[in-house]
Design a protein around this motif. Structure first.
Motif, PDB file in Angstrom:
ATOM      1  N   PHE A   1       2.125  11.596   9.465  1.00  0.00           N
ATOM      2  CA  PHE A   1       3.683  11.564  10.085  1.00  0.00           C
ATOM      3  C   PHE A   1       4.431  11.694   8.806  1.00  0.00           C
ATOM      4  CE2 PHE A   1       1.200   8.868  13.013  1.00  0.00           C
ATOM      5  CZ  PHE A   1       1.528   9.468  14.210  1.00  0.00           C
ATOM      6  N   GLY A   2       4.251  11.475   7.700  1.00  0.00           N
ATOM      7  CA  GLY A   2       4.914  11.565   6.446  1.00  0.00           C
ATOM      8  C   GLY A   2       5.793  10.229   6.232  1.00  0.00           C
ATOM      9  N   ALA A   3       6.043   9.664   4.780  1.00  0.00           N
ATOM     10  CA  ALA A   3       6.539   8.332   4.569  1.00  0.00           C
ATOM     11  C   ALA A   3       8.070   8.509   4.992  1.00  0.00           C
ATOM     12  CB  ALA A   3       6.525   8.174   3.249  1.00  0.00           C
ATOM     13  N   SER A   4       8.763   9.473   4.880  1.00  0.00           N
ATOM     14  CA  SER A   4      10.193   9.497   5.118  1.00  0.00           C
ATOM     15  C   SER A   4      10.355   9.490   6.695  1.00  0.00           C
ATOM     16  CB  SER A   4      10.912  10.727   4.802  1.00  0.00           C
ATOM     17  OG  SER A   4      10.282  11.966   5.524  1.00  0.00           O
ATOM     18  N   ASN A   5       9.584  10.216   7.505  1.00  0.00           N
ATOM     19  CA  ASN A   5       9.682   9.828   9.124  1.00  0.00           C
ATOM     20  C   ASN A   5       9.438   8.557   9.531  1.00  0.00           C
ATOM     21  OD1 ASN A   5      10.155  12.662   9.400  1.00  0.00           O
ATOM     22  ND2 ASN A   5       7.988  13.342   9.511  1.00  0.00           N
TER      23      ASN A   5
ATOM     24  N   ALA B   1       0.718  -1.178   0.037  1.00  0.00           N
ATOM     25  CA  ALA B   1       0.172   0.118   0.017  1.00  0.00           C
ATOM     26  C   ALA B   1       0.902   1.311   0.048  1.00  0.00           C
ATOM     27  CB  ALA B   1      -0.817  -0.194   1.243  1.00  0.00           C
ATOM     28  N   ALA B   2       1.960   1.172   0.775  1.00  0.00           N
ATOM     29  CA  ALA B   2       2.962   2.318   0.876  1.00  0.00           C
ATOM     30  C   ALA B   2       3.433   2.811  -0.586  1.00  0.00           C
ATOM     31  CB  ALA B   2       4.010   2.181   1.729  1.00  0.00           C
ATOM     32  N   CYS B   3       3.961   1.811  -1.367  1.00  0.00           N
ATOM     33  CA  CYS B   3       4.699   1.943  -2.534  1.00  0.00           C
ATOM     34  C   CYS B   3       3.481   2.298  -3.561  1.00  0.00           C
ATOM     35  CB  CYS B   3       5.391   0.594  -2.963  1.00  0.00           C
ATOM     36  SG  CYS B   3       6.942   0.367  -2.003  1.00  0.00           S
TER      37      CYS B   3
ATOM     38  N   SER C   1       0.551   1.223  16.246  1.00  0.00           N
ATOM     39  CA  SER C   1       0.402   2.458  17.087  1.00  0.00           C
ATOM     40  C   SER C   1       0.351   3.731  16.022  1.00  0.00           C
ATOM     41  CB  SER C   1       1.611   2.545  18.076  1.00  0.00           C
ATOM     42  OG  SER C   1       1.621   1.649  19.035  1.00  0.00           O
ATOM     43  N   LEU C   2       1.313   3.569  15.380  1.00  0.00           N
ATOM     44  CA  LEU C   2       1.205   4.863  14.144  1.00  0.00           C
ATOM     45  C   LEU C   2      -0.125   4.995  13.572  1.00  0.00           C
ATOM     46  CD1 LEU C   2       4.528   4.717  12.812  1.00  0.00           C
ATOM     47  CD2 LEU C   2       3.975   6.569  14.089  1.00  0.00           C
TER      48      LEU C   2
ATOM     49  N   ASN D   1      -3.383   7.399   5.941  1.00  0.00           N
ATOM     50  CA  ASN D   1      -3.506   8.192   7.113  1.00  0.00           C
ATOM     51  C   ASN D   1      -2.345   8.410   7.648  1.00  0.00           C
ATOM     52  OD1 ASN D   1      -6.260   8.198   6.701  1.00  0.00           O
ATOM     53  ND2 ASN D   1      -6.653   6.390   8.091  1.00  0.00           N
ATOM     54  N   VAL D   2      -1.469   7.256   7.783  1.00  0.00           N
ATOM     55  CA  VAL D   2      -0.052   7.351   8.526  1.00  0.00           C
ATOM     56  C   VAL D   2       0.809   8.424   7.550  1.00  0.00           C
ATOM     57  CG1 VAL D   2       2.120   6.321   8.864  1.00  0.00           C
ATOM     58  CG2 VAL D   2      -0.221   5.144   9.385  1.00  0.00           C
TER      59      VAL D   2
END
Length: 182
Positions: free
Chosen positions: A46-50, A12-14, A69-70, A41-42
């Motif tokens: 928070f941003g992907a790099s963080n 899902a991230a990529c 948790s995130l 949502n994450v």
């Protein structure tokens, strides 16, 4: 897990970041392709790099808990941008306090009903018990010896108790005999 996602579909991230999901993708085990909103949502909060930096700093067995948790905090922030998960925690704490009060009230009711089945302690001794008495004699009755200015009860002053005193009981019967059921 990461290698299997590269053959089927990107994690899902990529997919969200529109990049190729490589076999060593750090997001793949935690953001499956079936849950795209979880990463969205994450990433928004928070941003992907963080998140990448955070996951790289953690030990592998700690990463799943961190991602969960995130994701929870991110979803709470999306729903309530001001309070986030603190609002949910406060709501749950108020609910626990309310339920604790209800439980205390129910326990008090149970105690009250249980105590109504038992007679009060002052009524637990039936009135047909014979009263036992003892005499209190106080030495010399000569008032002139003590000056006669202090109160001295007469040697025949009788004190009555609805029960027998074990140290003054001269009868051979047991204390509980005739005392009914206590």
């Amino acid at each position: 897990m990461a290698s299997s996602s590269s053959y089927n579909s990107p994690c899902a991230a990529c997919k969200f970041l529109r990049r190729k999901c490589l076999p060593g993708c750090i997001f793949a085990p935690y953001f499956p392709p079936e849950e795209p909103q979880k990463f969205a949502n994450v990433h928004k909060i928070f941003g992907a790099s963080n998140v990448t930096k955070l996951l790289n700093e953690l030990l592998p067995h700690q990463r799943e808990d961190a991602v969960n948790s995130l994701a929870y905090e991110a979803e709470a922030r999306v729903r309530d941008p001001v309070y986030g998960c603190v609002g949910a925690i406060s709501f749950l704490q108020r609910q626990v306090q309310k339920l604790q009060k209800e439980l205390d009230s129910a326990n008090a009711d149970l105690l009250r009903f249980a105590c109504n089945d038992m007679p009060p302690p002052s009524l637990s001794v039936p009135p047909q018990i014979p009263q036992r008495s003892f005499s209190a004699g106080f030495g010399n009755n000569n008032e002139s010896a003590s000056g006669g200015e202090f109160y001295r009860p007469s040697p025949t002053t009788t004190y009555s108790y609805p029960y027998s005193l074990p140290w003054t009981d001269t009868s051979s019967e047991d204390i509980n005999d005739g005392g009914g059921n206590l």
